[in-house]
Design an enzyme around this catalytic site. Structure first.
Site, PDB file in Angstrom:
ATOM      1  N   ARG A 291       0.857  -1.178   0.000  1.00 58.49           N
ATOM      2  CA  ARG A 291       0.000   0.000   0.000  1.00 58.49           C
ATOM      3  C   ARG A 291       0.899   1.235   0.000  1.00 58.49           C
ATOM      4  O   ARG A 291       1.988   1.231   0.553  1.00 58.49           O
ATOM      5  CB  ARG A 291      -0.916   0.028   1.239  1.00 58.49           C
ATOM      6  CG  ARG A 291      -2.093  -0.930   1.171  1.00 58.49           C
ATOM      7  CD  ARG A 291      -3.103  -0.509   0.108  1.00 58.49           C
ATOM      8  NE  ARG A 291      -4.335  -1.293   0.154  1.00 58.49           N
ATOM      9  CZ  ARG A 291      -4.523  -2.422  -0.501  1.00 58.49           C
ATOM     10  NH1 ARG A 291      -3.547  -2.929  -1.231  1.00 58.49           N
ATOM     11  NH2 ARG A 291      -5.681  -3.063  -0.426  1.00 58.49           N
TER      12      ARG A 291
ATOM     13  N   GLU B 240      -4.233   7.519  -4.747  1.00 58.68           N
ATOM     14  CA  GLU B 240      -4.256   6.891  -6.076  1.00 58.68           C
ATOM     15  C   GLU B 240      -5.431   7.461  -6.863  1.00 58.68           C
ATOM     16  O   GLU B 240      -6.582   7.324  -6.407  1.00 58.68           O
ATOM     17  CB  GLU B 240      -4.392   5.371  -5.952  1.00 58.68           C
ATOM     18  CG  GLU B 240      -3.164   4.723  -5.350  1.00 58.68           C
ATOM     19  CD  GLU B 240      -3.331   3.235  -5.099  1.00 58.68           C
ATOM     20  OE1 GLU B 240      -2.333   2.585  -4.727  1.00 58.68           O
ATOM     21  OE2 GLU B 240      -4.463   2.717  -5.263  1.00 58.68           O
TER      22      GLU B 240
ATOM     23  N   HIS C 175      -1.928   0.551  -9.565  1.00 59.73           N
ATOM     24  CA  HIS C 175      -2.490  -0.459  -8.654  1.00 59.73           C
ATOM     25  C   HIS C 175      -3.225  -1.550  -9.437  1.00 59.73           C
ATOM     26  O   HIS C 175      -4.426  -1.781  -9.261  1.00 59.73           O
ATOM     27  CB  HIS C 175      -3.422   0.182  -7.625  1.00 59.73           C
ATOM     28  CG  HIS C 175      -3.568  -0.641  -6.379  1.00 59.73           C
ATOM     29  ND1 HIS C 175      -3.954  -0.122  -5.176  1.00 59.73           N
ATOM     30  CD2 HIS C 175      -3.373  -1.976  -6.153  1.00 59.73           C
ATOM     31  CE1 HIS C 175      -4.003  -1.079  -4.259  1.00 59.73           C
ATOM     32  NE2 HIS C 175      -3.665  -2.220  -4.838  1.00 59.73           N
TER      33      HIS C 175
END
Length: 345
Positions: free
Chosen positions: A261, A290, A309
Site C-alpha cells: 500500500r 491513487e 495499482h
C-alpha cells in the site's frame, strides 16, 4: 411510477425494478467499475438480483431490499449515509485483501459484516511484483520509448539504457505472507539470494523450499539487498514503515519495489532519496493517494516506474475474486459462517 418509463442508464423499466425476482436476494454494485466488472455479472446474477447505484438513487423502494454490497475497486463508497439507507444490509463483500478503505467500527455499528478475498490475489500480485522489478532493472519502459522514437535512426544503444543484473542479485522481501512467499518462489528461478523480514519466521521447510534466509532485524535486510520488495499488509504498525532512515540504509545501487500500500512508504522521503541518489530507483504499483496529483514529483523522476495499482488485475484472478465475494455474500444472507469474514481486532 409509470410502467412505460425507462431508466436511461440501466435500460430497465420501472415495472422491472418493481417486480424483482423473489427467489434471489438483492445486491448493490456501483455501476461505475466499467466493462471489466460487467463481464463478471453472469456470476453475480446466478445468486443475486443486481441493483446498480443509479437505480438505488432513482427508486427509493429498493433501499429496503438490498442485503449485500459488492465492493469492486473500493466502489461504491461505504459511508454512514449509505449504511443508514440500507436497513436489510447484512454484508459488505469487498474484492481484494486490504480493507484499509473501510471504516470497520462504523460498519459493525450497523450490525453489518465485512468479508474480503484473501489468497486469490497472491499469484497475480507476485507476478506483478516481478514484472516491476524486471522492468525497472532492465529499463524496459525507457527502452520502448527509444525504440519507437521517430528520432531513433541508428542502432546505437544509449548509456541510459544500461540496466542492473537481476540474476544472482540479492532480493530482500519485507512481509513474507502469501504474496511475499510467492515472490520468493519466482525469485528462485532467477537464482536470486533471498532475504526476508517478517513478524513471524516461516518454517524451516518453507525457507529451504525457496532458499530464503530470515533477517530478524529489518535493517540488516535493507543494507544487504540489491532489490527491496515491500509486500506487507497496511496496519498502524506498517504505516510509514519505509521512511528516511530506512531508505538511507539501502545501497545507492538498490531499487525499492512496493506492491503493498502507498501509505507504507513515506513518499516525501522517497522523492528525496531518489533525487539525491540515496537509492538507485523505485518501482511502485501503489501510491497515496491513487492516482497521485498530476504535479506530484514522483511522476517526473526518470528513475521511478509507477503503475496504477493493477497487481491483481487479470481476467482469471478477477473472476476468482468475484467467486469468493459471492460465496461470502451468500453465506451472510443465509446466516451461516462467512468463509472470509473480516473481524475487528
Amino acid at each position: 411510477m409509470e410502467a412505460s418509463v425507462e431508466d436511461r442508464e440501466t435500460g430497465r423499466s420501472s415495472t422491472e425494478l418493481q417486480v424483482l425476482e423473489k427467489d434471489k436476494p438483492c445486491a448493490l454494485i456501483s455501476g461505475d467499475e466499467g466493462v471489466h466488472l460487467e463481464q463478471l455479472d453472469d456470476l453475480v446474477k446466478q445468486h443475486f438480483q443486481v441493483i446498480c447505484y443509479s437505480d438505488l438513487l432513482q427508486y427509493p423502494q429498493l433501499h429496503s431490499k438490498i442485503q449485500a454490497v459488492f465492493l469492486w475497486q473500493h466502489l461504491p463508497a461505504v459511508e454512514a449515509s449509505l449504511l443508514r439507507s440500507l436497513p436489510a444490509l447484512k454484508v459488505i463483500a469487498s474484492g481484494g485483501v486490504g480493507v484499509d478503505h473501510l471504516d470497520l467500527p462504523l460498519i459493525a455499528s450497523f450490525g453489518v459484516k465485512v468479508s474480503n478475498t484473501p489468497g486469490v490475489v497472491s499469484d497475480a500480485t507476485a507476478d506483478m511484483a516481478m514484472a516491476l522489478l524486471l522492468a525497472s532493472a532492465r529499463k524496459i519502459v525507457q527502452g520502448y520509448q527509444v525504440a519507437v522514437d521517430p528520432k531513433t535512426i541508428t542502432n546505437h544503444i544509449p548509456q541510459s539504457l544500461v540496466g542492473l543484473e537481476v540474476t544472482g542479485s540479492t532480493l530482500g522481501i519485507i512481509g513474507m505472507g502469501d504474496v511475499g512467499y510467492k515472490i520468493a518462489q519466482r525469485s528462485k528461478g532467477f537464482e536470486m539470494q533471498i532475504l526476508y523480514h517478517n513478524r513471524t519466521r516461516r518454517s524451516d521447510e518453507d525457507e529451504r523450499a525457496v532458499g530464503a534466509r530470515y533477517c530478524k532485524n529489518m535493517d540488516d535486510l535493507l543494507r544487504r539487498s540489491d532489490f527491496v520488495m515491500v509486500a506487507v499488509t497496511l496496519t498502524p504498525d506498517t504505516t510509514g514503515l519505509i521512511g528516511h532512515r530506512e531508505l538511507s540504509l539501502m545501497k545507492p545501487t538498490a531499487t525499492l519495489v512496493n506492491v503493498s500500500r502507498g501509505q507504507v512508504v513515506d513518499q516525501d522521503s522517497l522523492v528525496q532519496a531518489l533525487q539525491c541518489g540515496t537509492i538507485h530507483a523505485a518501482a511502485l504499483d501503489v501510491t497515496h493517494p491513487e492516482p497521485l496529483p498530476r504535479d506530484h514529483p514522483l511522476l517526473n523522476l526518470p528513475n521511478v516506474l509507477i503503475t496504477p495499482h493493477i497487481g491483481f488485475n487479470t481476467c482469471n484472478t478477477s473472476r476468482r475474486i468475484m467467486q469468493k465475494m459471492i460465496e461470502n455474500a451468500v453465506a451472510a444472507v443465509k446466516g451461516v459462517p462467512i468463509p472470509d469474514e473480516v473481524k475487528m481486532k
